[in-house]
Design a protein around this motif. Sequence first.
Motif, mmCIF file in Angstrom:
data_model
loop_
_atom_site.group_PDB
_atom_site.id
_atom_site.type_symbol
_atom_site.label_atom_id
_atom_site.label_comp_id
_atom_site.label_asym_id
_atom_site.label_seq_id
_atom_site.Cartn_x
_atom_site.Cartn_y
_atom_site.Cartn_z
ATOM 1 N N SER A 376 -67.214 -9.926 -30.503
ATOM 2 C CA SER A 376 -65.651 -9.901 -30.869
ATOM 3 C C SER A 376 -65.178 -10.893 -30.082
ATOM 4 N N VAL A 377 -65.708 -12.046 -29.697
ATOM 5 C CA VAL A 377 -65.144 -13.271 -29.087
ATOM 6 C C VAL A 377 -65.177 -14.491 -29.883
ATOM 7 N N LEU A 378 -64.142 -15.439 -29.633
ATOM 8 C CA LEU A 378 -63.874 -16.864 -30.092
ATOM 9 C C LEU A 378 -64.759 -17.729 -29.308
ATOM 10 N N CYS A 379 -65.770 -18.621 -30.248
ATOM 11 C CA CYS A 379 -66.527 -19.526 -29.563
ATOM 12 C C CYS A 379 -66.267 -20.796 -30.151
ATOM 13 N N VAL A 380 -65.776 -21.725 -29.295
ATOM 14 C CA VAL A 380 -65.404 -23.225 -29.751
ATOM 15 C C VAL A 380 -66.680 -24.142 -29.231
ATOM 16 N N ILE A 381 -67.335 -24.714 -29.873
ATOM 17 C CA ILE A 381 -68.258 -26.007 -29.306
ATOM 18 C C ILE A 381 -67.934 -27.109 -30.028
ATOM 19 N N GLU A 382 -67.562 -28.192 -28.884
ATOM 20 C CA GLU A 382 -67.327 -29.572 -28.833
ATOM 21 C C GLU A 382 -68.156 -30.533 -28.410
ATOM 22 N N ARG A 383 -68.667 -31.399 -29.218
ATOM 23 C CA ARG A 383 -69.391 -32.389 -28.736
ATOM 24 C C ARG A 383 -68.801 -33.637 -27.990
ATOM 25 N N LYS A 384 -69.229 -33.842 -26.982
ATOM 26 C CA LYS A 384 -68.445 -34.885 -25.935
ATOM 27 C C LYS A 384 -69.056 -36.232 -26.105
ATOM 28 N N HIS A 385 -70.458 -36.059 -26.103
ATOM 29 C CA HIS A 385 -71.235 -37.440 -25.904
ATOM 30 C C HIS A 385 -72.341 -37.448 -26.575
ATOM 31 N N ASP A 386 -72.696 -38.596 -27.411
ATOM 32 C CA ASP A 386 -73.843 -38.604 -28.035
ATOM 33 C C ASP A 386 -74.564 -39.872 -27.715
ATOM 34 N N ALA A 387 -75.841 -40.193 -27.494
ATOM 35 C CA ALA A 387 -76.612 -41.298 -27.423
ATOM 36 C C ALA A 387 -77.956 -41.069 -27.789
ATOM 37 N N ASN A 388 -78.212 -42.083 -28.777
ATOM 38 C CA ASN A 388 -79.571 -41.984 -29.377
ATOM 39 C C ASN A 388 -80.911 -42.192 -28.501
ATOM 40 N N GLY A 389 -82.050 -41.842 -28.860
ATOM 41 C CA GLY A 389 -83.067 -42.230 -27.806
ATOM 42 C C GLY A 389 -83.520 -43.517 -28.071
#
Length: 478
Positions: A376-389
């Motif tokens: 019963s908690v709120l969860c926010v997931i943000e993607r901040k950085h992406d770099a391909n292999g």
Amino acid sequence: MAVLRFCVHSIASLFLLSFLVVKLAFPSSASMFSEDTNHMHRDVLKDEAVARLIELGKVSDADEYLERTFQSPASVRAGNLIRVWMEEAGLKTWIDKMGNVHGRIEGMNPSEKVLIFGSHLDTVVDAGMFDGALGIITPIIALKVLNITGMLGKLSRPVEVIAFSDEEGVRFQSTFLGSAAIAGILPASTLQAHDKSGVTVQGALRKNSIEITEENILQLQYDPESVWGYIEVHIEQGPVLETVGLPLGLVKGIAGQTRMRVTVKGSQGHAGTVPMTMRQDPLAAAAELIVLLESLCKQPEDYLSYDGQCTTSTVQTLAGSLVCTVAEISTWPSASNVIPGQVTFTVDIRAMDDLGREAIIYEVSNRMHRICDRRSVLCVIERKHDANGVICDSGLSSKLKSAAFTALKRTSDENPDDVPVLMSGAGHDAMAMSHLTKVGMLFVRCRGGVSHSPAEQVSDDDVWAASMAVLSFLETLI
């Protein structure tokens, strides 16, 4: 018959004598260096290389520790020192509008595509002296040996060494400023990024008499048709080479990376008056989320479902390269007698397989949301950085592996069975340069796998092996 036999023997003897004369007058490139570099030039490949690493490691903006950030006074001094060493090696030098230091020899065919060696001259705060610097010094030293032996001008293609001005991203929180500019992937808006003091990238360059605008930033990009390849020598920053007992390893690729920020919001309350069964504690929930992440990344095959995209080979690749880390966590309010109302933590996920990394992110995110719903908690997931292999070029890697094998034989009494092949979990300038050309990387053993620390250490003999590997590679171009 006697006369005929005499003629035949005489002709054979003359042929053998002629062959020996030609062999002595025009030795092969391999024979020209095998003994010479192993003995006469050890003082350059080993002693001078180590001395320069130590000297460069003393160029710092801080008195008590090593720190060089983009266009700082120490960074400029380091660049000028590197430029002097390049010129001593017989290279033509210049500094471009992003502060990168270049040294180049045209060789016998200036119109051929150039081979670039490089790494970064900037450091983290409280750094070691080998990260970045090793990849600059070793090619300069190898080229100096060619200059001493009179072979520098006989290279079959141009060779360039670039000391990139910024890779760590400490000052402006924007990595690969130097190499991204050369590769043509640096956004023009980066010039307006500012440091903690409000100084922009453009302003930092202007302070050092380098004028650049958003309109001409693309002029720094090299023409892909003019570049043959890029090679980077770098400390491993891990324990594998030390474990196998070898100084050099070939890099097969650089892991892709995703950084996320997870925010968990619950119900703030008094630590002594809210019953355990009625709490919506975001910190307890965050703890469960972090343990989930660790478990999933240790045993991805136990969590991922197999479908058209996530195959058995993908999971097998993940098992050998996946690493997940929570490095920062904060609570609000942070007091010993208060149930926090909010918790934030970072997630760093790295893997060679980009599809596999996406599968992990998808699975982690779904399972985190389910845990938060249950609590019963709120969860926010943000993607901040992406770099391909990045996968290193097979042809370039094969030549680099042969050069490393030759170097190991030349610098050691032992005869190694093979050169180990590793992946890189850390980002390198080669990631940016892969947008421009094919890349290859060579890792050098570091004690305990320690990096980004004053405890970072590479033995003198391993520096020698690295310099010799670069020289052995260059010999193939003669």
